[in-house]
Write a protein that holds these residues in place. Structure first.
Motif, mmCIF file in Angstrom:
data_model
loop_
_atom_site.group_PDB
_atom_site.id
_atom_site.type_symbol
_atom_site.label_atom_id
_atom_site.label_comp_id
_atom_site.label_asym_id
_atom_site.label_seq_id
_atom_site.Cartn_x
_atom_site.Cartn_y
_atom_site.Cartn_z
ATOM 1 N N PRO A 1 32.803 42.863 35.569
ATOM 2 C CA PRO A 1 33.232 41.663 36.273
ATOM 3 C C PRO A 1 34.124 42.029 37.460
ATOM 4 O O PRO A 1 34.901 42.982 37.404
ATOM 5 N N LYS A 2 33.986 41.245 38.517
ATOM 6 C CA LYS A 2 34.735 41.500 39.733
ATOM 7 C C LYS A 2 36.224 41.254 39.483
ATOM 8 O O LYS A 2 36.606 40.254 38.906
ATOM 9 N N GLU A 3 37.025 42.192 39.909
ATOM 10 C CA GLU A 3 38.475 42.047 39.755
ATOM 11 C C GLU A 3 38.986 41.068 40.808
ATOM 12 O O GLU A 3 38.527 41.042 41.938
ATOM 13 N N LYS A 4 39.953 40.276 40.402
ATOM 14 C CA LYS A 4 40.503 39.271 41.297
ATOM 15 C C LYS A 4 41.558 39.891 42.209
ATOM 16 O O LYS A 4 42.306 40.775 41.801
ATOM 17 N N THR A 5 41.608 39.387 43.408
ATOM 18 C CA THR A 5 42.604 39.881 44.353
ATOM 19 C C THR A 5 43.942 39.229 44.062
ATOM 20 O O THR A 5 44.039 38.255 43.309
ATOM 21 N N ARG A 6 44.949 39.758 44.686
ATOM 22 C CA ARG A 6 46.292 39.233 44.504
ATOM 23 C C ARG A 6 46.381 37.772 44.950
ATOM 24 O O ARG A 6 47.010 36.940 44.296
ATOM 25 N N GLU A 7 45.738 37.436 46.059
ATOM 26 C CA GLU A 7 45.757 36.072 46.581
ATOM 27 C C GLU A 7 45.099 35.099 45.602
ATOM 28 O O GLU A 7 45.579 33.982 45.397
ATOM 29 N N GLU A 8 44.000 35.529 45.012
ATOM 30 C CA GLU A 8 43.307 34.674 44.045
ATOM 31 C C GLU A 8 44.180 34.422 42.818
ATOM 32 O O GLU A 8 44.248 33.303 42.310
ATOM 33 N N LEU A 9 44.850 35.474 42.350
ATOM 34 C CA LEU A 9 45.735 35.330 41.195
ATOM 35 C C LEU A 9 46.916 34.405 41.516
ATOM 36 O O LEU A 9 47.297 33.565 40.697
#
Length: 88
Positions: free
Chosen positions: A4-12
Motif C-alpha cells: 500500500p502507498k505510504e501517506k505523505t506528511r501533508e496527507e497525515l
C-alpha cells in the motif's frame, strides 16, 4: 502483491485536522443538546408551576364562593386546555 502507498506528511496532517474538526462538531452538538434539554426542563417546570398556581387559585376562590366540586373540575379542565373562558 503490491505494497500500500505510504501517506505523505501533508496527507497525515490533513487527516488529523479532519479528526479535530469532527471532534469539535461532536462537542458542539453535545453542548447544544444539553442547552436544549435545560431549556425544555425550564419551560416544563414553569408550565407546571403556573398550572398549579391557577388550580390552587381557582380552588381557593371556589371555596370562598361555595362552588361545587364539579364546577371546580370544569374550571381546572378549562385552564389546562388553554381556553380563556372563565366559568362563573
Amino acid at each position: 502483491m503490491t505494497k500500500p502507498k505510504e501517506k505523505t506528511r501533508e496527507e497525515l496532517q490533513a487527516e488529523m485536522e479532519d479528526g479535530k474538526k469532527i471532534r469539535q462538531f461532536e462537542d458542539r452538538e453535545k453542548m447544544l443538546r444539553q442547552k436544549l434539554s435545560k431549556e425544555e426542563r425550564r419551560t416544563r417546570s414553569h408550565r407546571l408551576i403556573v398550572r398549579g398556581a391557577v388550580c390552587g387559585e381557582s380552588r381557593m376562590h371556589g371555596a370562598e364562593r361555595g362552588k361545587s366540586r364539579k364546577h371546580l373540575k370544569l374550571q381546572a379542565y378549562l385552564s389546562r386546555s388553554g381556553a380563556n373562558a372563565h366559568v362563573r
